[in-house]
Design a protein around this motif. Structure first.
Motif, PDB file in Angstrom:
ATOM      1  N   LEU A   9       0.829  -1.207   0.000  1.00  0.00           N
ATOM      2  CA  LEU A   9       0.000   0.000   0.000  1.00  0.00           C
ATOM      3  C   LEU A   9       0.866   1.259   0.000  1.00  0.00           C
ATOM      4  N   SER A  10       1.718   1.363  -0.990  1.00  0.00           N
ATOM      5  CA  SER A  10       2.546   2.561  -1.129  1.00  0.00           C
ATOM      6  C   SER A  10       1.649   3.753  -1.475  1.00  0.00           C
ATOM      7  N   ASP A  11       2.180   4.938  -1.343  1.00  0.00           N
ATOM      8  CA  ASP A  11       1.407   6.146  -1.661  1.00  0.00           C
ATOM      9  C   ASP A  11       0.878   6.107  -3.095  1.00  0.00           C
ATOM     10  N   ARG A  12       1.711   5.692  -4.034  1.00  0.00           N
ATOM     11  CA  ARG A  12       1.289   5.653  -5.444  1.00  0.00           C
ATOM     12  C   ARG A  12       0.191   4.623  -5.693  1.00  0.00           C
ATOM     13  N   ARG A  13       0.264   3.493  -5.014  1.00  0.00           N
ATOM     14  CA  ARG A  13      -0.773   2.468  -5.187  1.00  0.00           C
ATOM     15  C   ARG A  13      -2.088   2.906  -4.553  1.00  0.00           C
ATOM     16  N   LEU A  62      -5.770   3.371  -6.331  1.00  0.00           N
ATOM     17  CA  LEU A  62      -7.030   2.859  -5.789  1.00  0.00           C
ATOM     18  C   LEU A  62      -8.074   3.971  -5.692  1.00  0.00           C
ATOM     19  N   LYS A  63      -7.664   5.130  -5.234  1.00  0.00           N
ATOM     20  CA  LYS A  63      -8.595   6.253  -5.090  1.00  0.00           C
ATOM     21  C   LYS A  63      -9.130   6.718  -6.444  1.00  0.00           C
ATOM     22  N   VAL A  64      -8.254   6.823  -7.434  1.00  0.00           N
ATOM     23  CA  VAL A  64      -8.692   7.255  -8.764  1.00  0.00           C
ATOM     24  C   VAL A  64      -9.649   6.228  -9.359  1.00  0.00           C
ATOM     25  N   LEU A  65      -9.303   4.956  -9.247  1.00  0.00           N
ATOM     26  CA  LEU A  65     -10.183   3.906  -9.768  1.00  0.00           C
ATOM     27  C   LEU A  65     -11.533   3.909  -9.066  1.00  0.00           C
ATOM     28  N   ARG A  66     -11.541   4.091  -7.778  1.00  0.00           N
ATOM     29  CA  ARG A  66     -12.807   4.108  -7.039  1.00  0.00           C
ATOM     30  C   ARG A  66     -13.646   5.314  -7.438  1.00  0.00           C
ATOM     31  N   ARG A  67     -12.997   6.449  -7.633  1.00  0.00           N
ATOM     32  CA  ARG A  67     -13.710   7.673  -7.978  1.00  0.00           C
ATOM     33  C   ARG A  67     -14.300   7.626  -9.385  1.00  0.00           C
ATOM     34  N   PHE A  68     -13.526   7.113 -10.356  1.00  0.00           N
ATOM     35  CA  PHE A  68     -13.952   7.170 -11.754  1.00  0.00           C
ATOM     36  C   PHE A  68     -14.475   5.854 -12.311  1.00  0.00           C
TER      37      PHE A  68
END
Length: 120
Positions: free
Chosen positions: A51-55, A59-65
């Motif tokens: 769960l690195s910052d980039r990963r 996850l956040k971008v995928l969940r949002r869009f």
């Protein structure tokens, strides 16, 4: 399709095994309400590696869009395709990302909750 939440944590093998056996016993008694999804790591370093910052940002971008091709996702986050691809392969193996019928990646979770038991 959303599957609620997944709990991620750090636990030793013995604690993981005890939790599994307890859930099994509850299920046999019919006392298990709704299944909980857990993902455990044996140490904090491994959890932080997955769960690195980039990963987490992916996850956040995928969940949002919603579902996306890897190429589109790489463009959205302004990262190299190969690096996004590698990150997604690891997230797929961990069960934090899935592919839909059109082979697009998606996050099936509404919430990812992490916890580290300091008393263990």
């Amino acid at each position: 399709m959303s599957r609620g939440q997944i709990r991620i944590g750090v636990k030793g093998e013995a604690a993981i095994n005890r939790e599994f056996v307890e859930a099994w016993k509850q299920a046999e008694r019919g006392a298990l309400k709704e299944p909980e999804v857990h993902l455990y790591f044996l140490n904090v370093a491994t959890l932080q590696g997955v769960l690195s910052d980039r990963r987490v940002a992916l996850l956040k971008v995928l969940r949002r869009f919603g579902p996306s091709s890897i190429r589109n996702l790489a463009t959205q986050v302004r990262r190299d395709y190969r690096n996004v691809y590698d990150d997604l392969q690891l997230l797929l193996k961990a069960g934090l990302v899935e592919k839909d019928a059109r082979n697009r990646v998606m996050v099936p979770w509404d919430k990812i909750q992490t916890e580290i038991d300091l008393a263990a």
